[in-house]
Design a protein around this motif. Structure first.
Motif, short mmCIF file in Angstrom:
data_model
loop_
_atom_site.label_atom_id
_atom_site.label_comp_id
_atom_site.label_asym_id
_atom_site.label_seq_id
_atom_site.Cartn_x
_atom_site.Cartn_y
_atom_site.Cartn_z
N ASP A 73 46.58 27.31 33.19
CA ASP A 73 45.88 27.18 31.91
C ASP A 73 44.46 27.70 31.99
OD1 ASP A 73 48.20 26.02 30.98
OD2 ASP A 73 47.45 23.95 31.11
N MET A 74 43.80 27.41 33.11
CA MET A 74 42.43 27.91 33.28
C MET A 74 42.42 29.43 33.41
SD MET A 74 40.62 25.15 35.80
CE MET A 74 39.90 23.65 35.12
N GLN A 75 43.38 29.96 34.14
CA GLN A 75 43.44 31.41 34.33
C GLN A 75 43.70 32.12 33.00
OE1 GLN A 75 42.09 32.13 36.94
NE2 GLN A 75 43.44 33.02 38.50
N ARG A 76 44.54 31.50 32.17
CA ARG A 76 44.81 32.08 30.85
C ARG A 76 43.52 32.13 30.03
NH1 ARG A 76 48.99 28.94 28.95
NH2 ARG A 76 50.52 30.53 29.49
N GLU A 77 42.77 31.02 30.03
CA GLU A 77 41.53 30.95 29.25
C GLU A 77 40.48 31.92 29.79
OE1 GLU A 77 38.09 27.67 28.07
OE2 GLU A 77 39.98 27.01 28.96
N LEU A 78 40.29 31.93 31.11
CA LEU A 78 39.29 32.80 31.71
C LEU A 78 39.68 34.27 31.59
CD1 LEU A 78 38.44 30.69 34.87
CD2 LEU A 78 36.93 31.10 32.92
N GLY A 79 40.98 34.53 31.56
CA GLY A 79 41.45 35.90 31.42
C GLY A 79 41.10 36.53 30.09
N ALA A 80 40.70 35.69 29.12
CA ALA A 80 40.28 36.20 27.81
C ALA A 80 38.76 36.20 27.67
CB ALA A 80 40.90 35.35 26.70
N SER A 81 38.06 35.97 28.77
CA SER A 81 36.60 35.85 28.71
C SER A 81 35.89 37.19 28.89
CB SER A 81 36.10 34.88 29.79
OG SER A 81 36.25 35.45 31.08
N HIS A 82 34.65 37.23 28.43
CA HIS A 82 33.80 38.40 28.63
C HIS A 82 33.62 38.69 30.12
CE1 HIS A 82 29.84 40.08 29.68
NE2 HIS A 82 30.04 40.90 28.66
N ASP A 83 33.38 37.64 30.91
CA ASP A 83 33.07 37.86 32.32
C ASP A 83 34.25 38.44 33.10
OD1 ASP A 83 30.48 37.07 31.99
OD2 ASP A 83 30.71 35.11 32.96
N TYR A 84 35.46 38.05 32.75
CA TYR A 84 36.63 38.65 33.40
C TYR A 84 36.71 40.14 33.09
CZ TYR A 84 41.53 39.84 34.31
OH TYR A 84 42.68 40.44 34.74
N GLU A 85 36.54 40.46 31.81
CA GLU A 85 36.58 41.87 31.40
C GLU A 85 35.46 42.65 32.10
OE1 GLU A 85 36.09 44.55 27.30
OE2 GLU A 85 36.35 42.37 27.20
N GLU A 86 34.28 42.07 32.16
CA GLU A 86 33.15 42.73 32.81
C GLU A 86 33.39 42.88 34.31
OE1 GLU A 86 29.38 44.20 34.07
OE2 GLU A 86 30.60 44.40 32.25
N GLY A 87 33.94 41.85 34.93
CA GLY A 87 34.20 41.92 36.37
C GLY A 87 35.19 43.01 36.72
N VAL A 88 36.25 43.12 35.94
CA VAL A 88 37.26 44.15 36.19
C VAL A 88 36.67 45.54 35.95
CG1 VAL A 88 39.45 45.11 35.38
CG2 VAL A 88 39.19 42.63 35.68
#
Length: 263
Positions: free
Chosen positions: A234-249
């Motif tokens: 559940d946390m991974q799903r939520e964080l996967g939609a975050s700005h920081d995940y997109e920026e990190g990738v």
């Protein structure tokens, strides 16, 4: 607001907040007034958008726990310790654990009683080589509070936890590190600079992810593996939609340093 028992500094450039317990003549022991100030200071830290917090003490000690001079020992009118804990210490420990930013304790000297457990409630504990941790409660006929009976067995096992709690013996910073009770010991002269450097580093990280890591790690103490796997999903799903995940990738693909914003 003006403070008397603590100091608050928030660096606008690094977005690191430093809260210093400031009753050095009393080894930074707690009074009810100090609790109120610390609660207000944590409000200020969050409102200011700080991305990391360092908690330390002024003078030669970190915190000696409760200031007994702030209690009433009049026969028939003694301070209700359960009420004191319920109104002040427990809310403080819960809040430190739940803060959505990394919290570093820089233990600059003696951390005794609730002061020791205040440090353990922080996410990472740095300690000066001369610092020590004392579960002093038994010496006045009490049980460790402020989370002590939870933090100690969780981190160092039941045998060592019981030993510290029942004897009230002093634990050196170096032994606390070797036992896994704290994160790191540093030379006394380097404590504050090391804490500031670590806080600055963490403030540049994806603090929303750090908050989730804190929550997940602490939940694991009372959950089954199946429950924990679901929480991670559940946390991974939520964080996967975050700005920081997109920026990190994107930063990884572009071979550059990421610019995390905590969102």
């Amino acid at each position: 607001m003006p403070y008397e028992a603590i100091r608050v500094d928030i660096d606008a450039a690094t977005r690191v907040a430093t809260v210093t317990l400031n009753r050095p003549d009393k080894l930074n022991s707690f009074t009810r007034a100090m609790h109120h100030e610390l609660s207000a200071a944590l409000d200020e830290v969050e409102t200011a958008g700080a991305r990391a917090l360092v908690l330390t003490g002024a003078g030669r000690g970190f915190c000696a726990g409760q200031d007994l001079a702030d209690l009433d020992f009049t026969p028939g009118a003694m301070t209700d310790l359960g009420d004191l804990i319920d109104k002040h210490f427990n809310p403080l420990i819960r809040r430190l654990q739940a803060l959505p930013l990394p919290v570093i304790a820089a233990v600059n000297g003696t951390a005794a009683g609730a002061g020791a457990n205040l440090a353990l409630a922080c996410d990472l504990v740095l300690a000066a080589r001369s610092a020590s941790f004392i579960q002093a409660f038994v010496k006045i006929g009490l049980v460790p509070d402020s989370g002590g009976t939870w933090f100690l067995p969780q981190r160092i096992g039941m045998a060592r936890a019981l030993g510290l709690a029942i004897t009230g013996d002093k634990l050196s910073a170096e032994k606390a590190e070797s036992w896994g009770l704290i994160w790191q010991v540093v030379d006394d002269a380097d404590l504050q600079s090391t804490a500031a450097r670590l806080a600055t580093q963490l403030a540049q990280q994806p603090t929303r992810a750090i908050a989730a890591i804190k929550q997940a790690m602490r939940a694991s103490a009372t959950q089954t593996l199946d429950q924990q796997l679901d929480l991670e999903r559940d946390m991974q799903r939520e964080l996967g939609a975050s700005h920081d995940y997109e920026e990190g990738v994107r930063a990884f693909i572009e071979k550059r340093a990421p610019r995390f914003e905590g969102r």
